[in-house]
Design an enzyme around this catalytic site. Sequence first.
Site, PDB file in Angstrom:
ATOM      1  N   HIS A  63      97.741  46.995  85.883  1.00  0.00           N
ATOM      2  CA  HIS A  63      98.094  46.628  84.370  1.00  0.00           C
ATOM      3  C   HIS A  63      96.820  47.595  83.801  1.00  0.00           C
ATOM      4  O   HIS A  63      96.673  46.950  82.953  1.00  0.00           O
ATOM      5  CB  HIS A  63      98.080  45.411  84.918  1.00  0.00           C
ATOM      6  CG  HIS A  63      99.719  45.610  85.710  1.00  0.00           C
ATOM      7  ND1 HIS A  63     100.490  45.565  85.655  1.00  0.00           N
ATOM      8  CD2 HIS A  63     100.157  44.290  86.257  1.00  0.00           C
ATOM      9  CE1 HIS A  63     101.731  45.285  86.075  1.00  0.00           C
ATOM     10  NE2 HIS A  63     101.036  44.657  87.562  1.00  0.00           N
ATOM     11  N   HIS A  93      88.827  40.834  84.297  1.00  0.00           N
ATOM     12  CA  HIS A  93      89.095  42.264  83.915  1.00  0.00           C
ATOM     13  C   HIS A  93      89.332  42.567  82.144  1.00  0.00           C
ATOM     14  O   HIS A  93      88.991  41.601  81.596  1.00  0.00           O
ATOM     15  CB  HIS A  93      91.059  41.825  84.348  1.00  0.00           C
ATOM     16  CG  HIS A  93      91.548  41.440  83.552  1.00  0.00           C
ATOM     17  ND1 HIS A  93      91.937  40.000  84.085  1.00  0.00           N
ATOM     18  CD2 HIS A  93      92.221  41.321  82.347  1.00  0.00           C
ATOM     19  CE1 HIS A  93      92.546  39.083  82.959  1.00  0.00           C
ATOM     20  NE2 HIS A  93      92.807  40.497  82.069  1.00  0.00           N
ATOM     21  N   HIS A  95      91.156  44.935  78.760  1.00  0.00           N
ATOM     22  CA  HIS A  95      92.186  45.569  77.957  1.00  0.00           C
ATOM     23  C   HIS A  95      91.509  46.900  77.658  1.00  0.00           C
ATOM     24  O   HIS A  95      90.526  46.090  76.760  1.00  0.00           O
ATOM     25  CB  HIS A  95      92.745  44.349  77.817  1.00  0.00           C
ATOM     26  CG  HIS A  95      93.456  43.410  78.059  1.00  0.00           C
ATOM     27  ND1 HIS A  95      95.147  43.462  78.761  1.00  0.00           N
ATOM     28  CD2 HIS A  95      92.995  42.138  79.048  1.00  0.00           C
ATOM     29  CE1 HIS A  95      94.908  41.849  79.722  1.00  0.00           C
ATOM     30  NE2 HIS A  95      94.042  41.683  79.754  1.00  0.00           N
ATOM     31  N   GLU A 105      92.949  42.279  72.402  1.00  0.00           N
ATOM     32  CA  GLU A 105      94.141  41.394  72.413  1.00  0.00           C
ATOM     33  C   GLU A 105      94.450  40.583  71.779  1.00  0.00           C
ATOM     34  O   GLU A 105      95.090  40.709  70.411  1.00  0.00           O
ATOM     35  CB  GLU A 105      94.924  40.768  73.724  1.00  0.00           C
ATOM     36  CG  GLU A 105      94.702  42.001  75.113  1.00  0.00           C
ATOM     37  CD  GLU A 105      95.467  40.978  75.853  1.00  0.00           C
ATOM     38  OE1 GLU A 105      94.973  40.130  76.637  1.00  0.00           O
ATOM     39  OE2 GLU A 105      96.822  41.939  76.798  1.00  0.00           O
ATOM     40  N   HIS A 118      88.349  39.940  80.005  1.00  0.00           N
ATOM     41  CA  HIS A 118      88.365  38.268  80.051  1.00  0.00           C
ATOM     42  C   HIS A 118      88.417  37.882  81.815  1.00  0.00           C
ATOM     43  O   HIS A 118      88.545  39.164  82.628  1.00  0.00           O
ATOM     44  CB  HIS A 118      90.351  38.477  80.243  1.00  0.00           C
ATOM     45  CG  HIS A 118      91.079  38.808  79.122  1.00  0.00           C
ATOM     46  ND1 HIS A 118      92.215  38.805  79.026  1.00  0.00           N
ATOM     47  CD2 HIS A 118      90.788  38.442  78.272  1.00  0.00           C
ATOM     48  CE1 HIS A 118      92.739  39.051  77.796  1.00  0.00           C
ATOM     49  NE2 HIS A 118      91.690  39.282  76.894  1.00  0.00           N
ATOM     50  N   THR A 198      98.737  36.729  78.919  1.00  0.00           N
ATOM     51  CA  THR A 198      99.333  37.434  78.400  1.00  0.00           C
ATOM     52  C   THR A 198      99.368  38.959  78.812  1.00  0.00           C
ATOM     53  O   THR A 198     100.384  39.555  77.742  1.00  0.00           O
ATOM     54  CB  THR A 198      97.304  38.219  77.159  1.00  0.00           C
ATOM     55  OG1 THR A 198      96.553  38.670  78.218  1.00  0.00           O
ATOM     56  CG2 THR A 198      97.055  37.375  76.994  1.00  0.00           C
ATOM     57  N   THR A 199      99.986  38.462  80.040  1.00  0.00           N
ATOM     58  CA  THR A 199     100.570  39.815  80.998  1.00  0.00           C
ATOM     59  C   THR A 199     101.696  38.964  81.950  1.00  0.00           C
ATOM     60  O   THR A 199     101.615  37.056  82.465  1.00  0.00           O
ATOM     61  CB  THR A 199      99.625  40.610  82.365  1.00  0.00           C
ATOM     62  OG1 THR A 199      99.067  39.229  83.221  1.00  0.00           O
ATOM     63  CG2 THR A 199      98.981  41.279  81.688  1.00  0.00           C
TER      64      THR A 199
HETATM   65  C1  5O6 Z   1     100.851  33.407  89.825  1.00  0.00           C
HETATM   66  O1  5O6 Z   1     100.871  35.189  89.355  1.00  0.00           O
HETATM   67  C2  5O6 Z   1      99.719  35.598  88.337  1.00  0.00           C
HETATM   68  C3  5O6 Z   1      99.405  36.223  87.754  1.00  0.00           C
HETATM   69  C4  5O6 Z   1      98.528  36.868  86.723  1.00  0.00           C
HETATM   70  C5  5O6 Z   1      98.052  36.281  86.702  1.00  0.00           C
HETATM   71  C6  5O6 Z   1      96.788  36.653  85.038  1.00  0.00           C
HETATM   72  C7  5O6 Z   1      95.007  36.004  85.425  1.00  0.00           C
HETATM   73  C8  5O6 Z   1      97.623  37.315  84.014  1.00  0.00           C
HETATM   74  C9  5O6 Z   1      96.411  37.790  82.864  1.00  0.00           C
HETATM   75  O2  5O6 Z   1      95.436  37.981  82.965  1.00  0.00           O
HETATM   76  O3  5O6 Z   1      96.569  37.190  81.473  1.00  0.00           O
HETATM   77  C10 5O6 Z   1      97.783  34.889  87.242  1.00  0.00           C
HETATM   78  C11 5O6 Z   1      98.682  34.266  87.478  1.00  0.00           C
HETATM   79 ZN    ZN Z   2      93.677  39.645  79.889  1.00  0.00          ZN
END
Ligand code: 5O6
Ligand code: ZN
Length: 260
Positions: A63, A93, A95, A105, A118, A198-199
């Site tokens: 992703h 990370h 986007h 985003e 982020h 946001t994911t």
């Molecule tokens: C517990 O599982 C998780 C999966 C993804 C994320 C994040 C850090 C998602 C994002 O960046 O939107 C956190 C926990």
């Molecule tokens: Zn993000």
Amino acid sequence: NGNHWGYSKENGPDVWHKNYPVALGSRQSPIDIPRQVSHDPSLGPIVLDYDHCTSINISNNGHSVVVNFDDTDDRSVIHGGPLENPYRLKQFHFHWGGKGCDGSEHTVAGNSYASELHLVHWNAVKYQSFDQAATAPDGLAVVGIFLETGDDHRWLHTITDAMYMVKYKGSVTDFKGFNPKCLLPSNLHFWTYLGSLTTPPLHESVTWILLKEPIVVSEKQLGKFRLVLFTGEEEDQRLRMENNFRTPQPLKGRRIRSSN
Ligand SMILES: COc1ccc(/C(C)=C/C(=O)O)cc1
Ligand SMILES: [Zn+2]
């Protein structure tokens, strides 16, 4: 499972609510930041204590491209601003969009940026693990930094040079000695509001801290992000990783505050 979530028409943000009903919740992210935001003089500055941070690796999770940190102690934390506790750096990370297209985003007065970084932190004072914090309303704090195109960014090449090592989903490679302090803009003025990941799983556990000043990166550097693939080495489809962003969600009465 088969129809795992992603950013295509069939598995993208518009259908995430089918497997993750919180997608239709009351504190979802990202959002549009309106032109006028109430200034809160009681908001102190955000402090990023990253001097002893320990990056571990860089990975492609299918992703985004993620740099993971050792979060077994308080060696790299953020505090201040809207935060009541220090929050530990876990990962950062990005986007981004397609060639010549924007991919942030959050938007500001309806305007998108080329990309958004982020920096994900968790409240290790109140919670025993990142996963536990990730489901708590005050569990996470994410610092968002906008990227706009212009000159080369002096330090981003260390990340873009590692991109070819994580071309395929599921790939990971050592990435030690990187301090994300080099990715901060000169000015740490921010907007803050209560939102979500946001994911998927889209947990409503994030205190967002969005820096007002973007950093500048070159189109060439952004182009290297797009060498990364959504797909794994074993898959016959080769899908370029781009447009991995969710669009702004309803504010639903939330207050956004502005630092200085
Ligand atoms: C517990 O599982 C998780 C999966 C993804 C994320 C994040 C850090 C998602 C994002 O960046 O939107 C956190 C926990
Ligand atoms: Zn993000």
